[in-house]
Design an enzyme around this catalytic site. Structure first.
Site, mmCIF file in Angstrom:
data_model
loop_
_atom_site.group_PDB
_atom_site.id
_atom_site.type_symbol
_atom_site.label_atom_id
_atom_site.label_comp_id
_atom_site.label_asym_id
_atom_site.label_seq_id
_atom_site.Cartn_x
_atom_site.Cartn_y
_atom_site.Cartn_z
ATOM 1 N N GLY A 12 0.810 -1.208 0.000
ATOM 2 C CA GLY A 12 0.000 0.000 0.000
ATOM 3 C C GLY A 12 0.846 1.262 0.000
ATOM 4 O O GLY A 12 0.512 2.259 -0.660
ATOM 5 N N ASP A 13 1.967 1.236 0.728
ATOM 6 C CA ASP A 13 2.879 2.380 0.741
ATOM 7 C C ASP A 13 3.486 2.604 -0.640
ATOM 8 O O ASP A 13 3.657 3.744 -1.081
ATOM 9 C CB ASP A 13 3.991 2.159 1.760
ATOM 10 C CG ASP A 13 3.459 1.778 3.124
ATOM 11 O OD1 ASP A 13 2.402 2.311 3.520
ATOM 12 O OD2 ASP A 13 4.082 0.923 3.794
#
Length: 307
Positions: free
Chosen positions: A248-249
């Site tokens: 997600g980062d």
């Protein structure tokens, strides 16, 4: 300049154990140690995409020193504030299912926070600020909102957080927020089974102030509620899931980089998906070659729709 903030970084100690049994002595067959923290992950991917950036955050003790040492060769600037206590160590036990034990955070005093506030006040309209992840004990859920209050109104802001820590920032109109599907469901306390349900929930967050809402959905790709009033769905490239940590980062980094390069939401979404997927298919955060390979071999399909 792009700035990321990791207020509560960590060392992530990964232990792989065959047939783990509670109450017994278990021996790891493999151990790995990685620097952890959502903002640090974002900085890493941005650097690998060729975007200069500076990682802000708090570190403490011997574990903080080791964290900084492990980041020395990554291509971004480090501007961490030394604090009391220790940078937390998170244990991730992998034995069939994955079990996580997250350590206690560091200890902040007012001067530590004031130093960060001074840095934030110095940002100007050419800068981007990305706030990612949890905060240390002692700070309240208005912390990210408070930092956004200090910004020049022309600074692009991105928030990747959960619960009230995220919701409290919406009145400051962040350029992008990125809940995953589970987090979005938790915000509205309901199951969102269909794309249309996700879109309506994302639109509610826009009504509360967010400009763009990017919802990551794992193997199902992502949904974007864009500031142009449209919704976009993106497929996930095919590949073998190796490690979802940092995916997600990586998506946040890819979307931000893609938008800064093109000012186009679809291109930003495509790069975000490629970065997130490339990391999911790697043992650690993706290298540029991994991202480039996916872009070439598995182009992202994007569909635009309205409600």
């Amino acid at each position: 300049m792009i700035y990321t903030l990791t207020a509560n970084p960590s060392l992530d100690y990964i232990m792989r154990v065959d047939h783990f049994e509670t109450g017994e002595t278990n021996r790891a067959r493999e151990c790995e140690l990685y620097p952890g923290g959502k903002g640090i992950n974002v900085s890493t991917i941005l650097g690998r995409l060729g975007h200069e950036n500076t990682a802000l955050g708090f570190v403490a003790g011997f574990s903080g020193q080791e964290l900084v040492r492990m980041l020395a060769d990554r291509s971004f600037e480090k501007d961490f504030t030394d604090c009391a206590g220790y940078t937390r160590i998170n244990v991730k036990l992998k034995s069939g299912k994955e079990t996580e034990i997250n350590g206690c955070g560091l200890e902040l005093n007012p001067s530590n926070v004031e130093k960060l506030e001074s840095r934030i006040r110095g940002l100007n309209g050419n800068d981007v600020l990305i706030l990612s992840g949890s905060i240390p004990a002692g700070l309240d859920s208005m912390f990210y909102r408070h930092l956004l209050d200090l910004l020049d109104e022309n600074v692009l802001s991105v928030v990747d957080a959960t619960g009230d820590l995220l919701l409290n920032t919406l009145e400051r109109h962040p350029f992008l927020i990125k809940p995953n599907q589970d987090e979005l469901e938790a915000l509205f306390d309901q199951k969102l089974e269909f794309v249309e349900d996700l879109a309506r929930a994302a639109r509610k967050l826009q009504d509360m102030g967010a400009k763009n809402v990017l919802v990551s959905r794992g193997a199902k790709g992502a949904l974007l509620a864009g500031m142009d009033g449209a919704f976009y769905t993106a497929s996930c490239p095919q590949g073998k899931l190796v490690n979802s940590v940092g995916s997600g980062d990586s998506m946040v980094a890819g979307f931000t980089a893609g938008y800064l390069e093109s000012k186009n939401l679809e291109k930003a979404l495509a790069l975000g998906i490629c970065c997130g997927s490339a990391t999911a298919f790697c043992k650690d955060l993706a290298e540029y070659a991994d991202i480039e390979r996916l872009q070439t071999q598995s182009p992202v399909e994007i569909h635009r729709f309205t409600l």
